[in-house]
Design a protein around this motif. Structure first.
Motif, PDB file in Angstrom:
ATOM      1  N   ASP A  42     103.949  61.151  23.390  1.00  0.00           N
ATOM      2  CA  ASP A  42     104.681  61.907  24.270  1.00  0.00           C
ATOM      3  C   ASP A  42     104.878  63.364  23.958  1.00  0.00           C
ATOM      4  N   ASP A  43     105.551  64.352  24.673  1.00  0.00           N
ATOM      5  CA  ASP A  43     105.505  65.626  24.519  1.00  0.00           C
ATOM      6  C   ASP A  43     106.208  66.119  23.332  1.00  0.00           C
ATOM      7  N   ALA A  44     107.001  65.201  22.661  1.00  0.00           N
ATOM      8  CA  ALA A  44     107.730  65.468  21.463  1.00  0.00           C
ATOM      9  C   ALA A  44     106.635  65.271  20.199  1.00  0.00           C
ATOM     10  N   GLU A  45     105.974  64.295  20.299  1.00  0.00           N
ATOM     11  CA  GLU A  45     105.234  63.850  19.361  1.00  0.00           C
ATOM     12  C   GLU A  45     103.876  64.709  19.133  1.00  0.00           C
ATOM     13  N   ILE A  46     103.460  64.993  20.287  1.00  0.00           N
ATOM     14  CA  ILE A  46     102.372  66.546  20.358  1.00  0.00           C
ATOM     15  C   ILE A  46     102.875  67.411  19.678  1.00  0.00           C
ATOM     16  N   ASP A  47     103.949  67.922  20.184  1.00  0.00           N
ATOM     17  CA  ASP A  47     104.790  69.344  19.518  1.00  0.00           C
ATOM     18  C   ASP A  47     104.885  68.949  18.040  1.00  0.00           C
ATOM     19  N   ALA A  48     105.222  68.153  17.865  1.00  0.00           N
ATOM     20  CA  ALA A  48     105.746  67.725  16.146  1.00  0.00           C
ATOM     21  C   ALA A  48     104.030  68.047  15.548  1.00  0.00           C
ATOM     22  N   PHE A  49     103.088  67.212  16.145  1.00  0.00           N
ATOM     23  CA  PHE A  49     101.764  67.457  15.417  1.00  0.00           C
ATOM     24  C   PHE A  49     101.162  68.794  15.410  1.00  0.00           C
ATOM     25  N   LEU A  50     101.461  69.539  16.463  1.00  0.00           N
ATOM     26  CA  LEU A  50     101.024  70.912  16.483  1.00  0.00           C
ATOM     27  C   LEU A  50     101.919  71.686  15.475  1.00  0.00           C
ATOM     28  N   ASP A  51     103.152  71.504  15.328  1.00  0.00           N
ATOM     29  CA  ASP A  51     103.842  72.142  14.346  1.00  0.00           C
ATOM     30  C   ASP A  51     103.645  71.890  12.935  1.00  0.00           C
ATOM     31  N   ARG A  52     103.193  70.714  12.503  1.00  0.00           N
ATOM     32  CA  ARG A  52     102.509  70.578  11.410  1.00  0.00           C
ATOM     33  C   ARG A  52     101.088  71.078  10.947  1.00  0.00           C
ATOM     34  N   LYS A  53     100.555  71.186  11.916  1.00  0.00           N
ATOM     35  CA  LYS A  53      99.179  71.981  11.915  1.00  0.00           C
ATOM     36  C   LYS A  53      99.105  73.656  12.253  1.00  0.00           C
ATOM     37  N   ARG A  54     100.321  74.088  12.205  1.00  0.00           N
ATOM     38  CA  ARG A  54     100.421  75.534  12.958  1.00  0.00           C
ATOM     39  C   ARG A  54      99.508  76.449  11.731  1.00  0.00           C
ATOM     40  N   GLN A  55      99.887  76.276  10.420  1.00  0.00           N
ATOM     41  CA  GLN A  55      99.217  77.238   9.432  1.00  0.00           C
ATOM     42  C   GLN A  55      97.864  76.662   9.127  1.00  0.00           C
ATOM     43  N   TRP A  56      97.360  75.521   9.439  1.00  0.00           N
ATOM     44  CA  TRP A  56      95.843  75.204   9.517  1.00  0.00           C
ATOM     45  C   TRP A  56      95.277  75.969  10.512  1.00  0.00           C
ATOM     46  N   LEU A  57      95.942  75.769  11.767  1.00  0.00           N
ATOM     47  CA  LEU A  57      95.237  76.317  13.009  1.00  0.00           C
ATOM     48  C   LEU A  57      95.199  77.868  13.025  1.00  0.00           C
ATOM     49  N   PHE A  58      96.246  78.677  12.436  1.00  0.00           N
ATOM     50  CA  PHE A  58      96.192  80.063  12.145  1.00  0.00           C
ATOM     51  C   PHE A  58      95.162  80.499  11.220  1.00  0.00           C
ATOM     52  N   ASN A  59      94.678  79.668   9.928  1.00  0.00           N
ATOM     53  CA  ASN A  59      93.822  80.082   9.077  1.00  0.00           C
ATOM     54  C   ASN A  59      92.305  79.738   9.653  1.00  0.00           C
ATOM     55  N   THR A  60      92.386  78.409  10.401  1.00  0.00           N
ATOM     56  CA  THR A  60      90.837  78.331  10.881  1.00  0.00           C
ATOM     57  C   THR A  60      90.558  79.386  12.025  1.00  0.00           C
ATOM     58  N   LEU A  61      91.430  79.810  12.911  1.00  0.00           N
ATOM     59  CA  LEU A  61      91.024  81.013  13.941  1.00  0.00           C
ATOM     60  C   LEU A  61      90.769  82.276  13.193  1.00  0.00           C
ATOM     61  N   ARG A  62      91.472  82.491  12.045  1.00  0.00           N
ATOM     62  CA  ARG A  62      91.298  83.704  11.416  1.00  0.00           C
ATOM     63  C   ARG A  62      89.958  83.470  10.712  1.00  0.00           C
ATOM     64  N   GLU A  63      89.539  82.476  10.121  1.00  0.00           N
ATOM     65  CA  GLU A  63      88.054  82.284   9.429  1.00  0.00           C
ATOM     66  C   GLU A  63      87.051  82.325  10.458  1.00  0.00           C
ATOM     67  N   LEU A  64      87.178  81.810  11.650  1.00  0.00           N
ATOM     68  CA  LEU A  64      86.389  81.835  12.667  1.00  0.00           C
ATOM     69  C   LEU A  64      86.261  83.142  13.232  1.00  0.00           C
ATOM     70  N   GLU A  65      87.060  84.168  13.393  1.00  0.00           N
ATOM     71  CA  GLU A  65      87.075  85.461  13.847  1.00  0.00           C
ATOM     72  C   GLU A  65      86.358  86.295  12.962  1.00  0.00           C
ATOM     73  N   THR A  66      86.660  85.966  11.624  1.00  0.00           N
ATOM     74  CA  THR A  66      85.772  86.840  10.386  1.00  0.00           C
ATOM     75  C   THR A  66      84.304  86.370  10.723  1.00  0.00           C
ATOM     76  N   LYS A  67      84.082  85.128  10.625  1.00  0.00           N
ATOM     77  CA  LYS A  67      82.743  84.760  10.688  1.00  0.00           C
ATOM     78  C   LYS A  67      81.818  85.162  11.863  1.00  0.00           C
ATOM     79  N   THR A  68      82.596  85.080  12.926  1.00  0.00           N
ATOM     80  CA  THR A  68      81.676  85.440  14.477  1.00  0.00           C
ATOM     81  C   THR A  68      81.495  87.072  14.358  1.00  0.00           C
TER      82      THR A  68
END
Length: 257
Positions: A42-68
């Protein structure tokens, strides 16, 4: 489309549900974020998953931006595009001809002649593939020519020397005297390629990187510090990913959880 906030940044993502998935996953590709959820989420479970992955997502997007930002950008393989070659951007010209074969040449720029059977939709991938093959043949010939010159001048004789797609490093000299050279050095000035070849040949005599090694390098290539400095500064730009047209949508990273 959903949106996850990371600090002051809003990251849009596409939500996809899968009955076959056994775990949630985030896949990051250039310009796109996909969140794979379970059909039971449900929406709450998806939001909780995204909250756990927030730092990973930030680091990955920054790494991708640097590489590209360091990669060559070739949006289309068509006349007027620029292809990196030997330290500069060379103009690409694509023409049609009535012959049966694809022909490629270099005359102050890349010239690719395509036969009529090549469909417009396939042009980018075919031209990119042909250029990649041409570049690999070119750098192999350059490496062999450089090695032959050093053999004549200094009697340096590796057991074998070959050009390869190396995941890390620009060259290697094995314990038996076999030398590998990274083919993406074709994007660097030719003096940089010569420096790497000479560097690995020097290891036939001095295995370490101590003072004796650099003194030996100076006898082989007195001005080695200039191409070495160029490589230290620009090594992040020597990336052949722009030629992998069929793989442009491949993920930089995937987060599970």
């Amino acid at each position: 489309m959903g949106v996850v906030r990371i600090g002051q940044t809003e990251v849009a993502y596409e939500l996809r549900r899968s009955a076959a998935a056994s775990e949630r996953r985030i896949t990051v590709t250039p310009g796109h974020v996909e969140v794979l959820a379970l059909t039971t989420d449900d929406d709450a479970e998806i939001d909780a998953f995204l909250d756990r992955k927030r730092q990973w997502l930030f680091n990955t997007l920054r790494e991708l931006e640097t590489k590209t930002s360091k990669r060559a950008v070739v949006p289309r393989f068509m006349t007027g595009s620029k292809i990196p070659y030997r330290g500069r951007m060379a103009r690409l010209t694509v023409r049609r001809h009535d012959g049966a074969h694809i022909e490629i040449d270099y005359r102050n720029g890349f010239l690719v002649d395509l036969p009529s059977w090549v469909r417009e939709a396939d042009q980018d991938a075919i031209v990119a593939t042909e250029i990649k093959l041409w570049l690999k043949r070119r750098v192999r010939r350059d490496v062999m020519d450089i090695a032959a010159a050093y053999r004549r001048r200094f009697d340096l004789r590796p057991r074998t020397i070959r050009v390869a797609d190396m995941k890390t490093g620009w060259g290697a000299c094995g314990p038996t005297g076999s030398i590998l050279i990274n083919w993406t050095l074709v994007f660097a000035p030719k003096t940089v390629l010569e420096y790497v070849v000479a560097h690995e040949l020097a290891h036939l005599t001095v295995r370490s990187h101590g003072p004796d090694f650099w003194a030996h390098m100076a006898t082989l290539m007195p001005d080695y510090e200039r191409p070495k400095g160029w490589l230290d500064t620009h090594q992040g730009a020597l990336d052949a990913a722009f030629l992998d047209v069929s793989d442009k949508a491949s993920a930089l990273a995937t987060g599970h959880g």
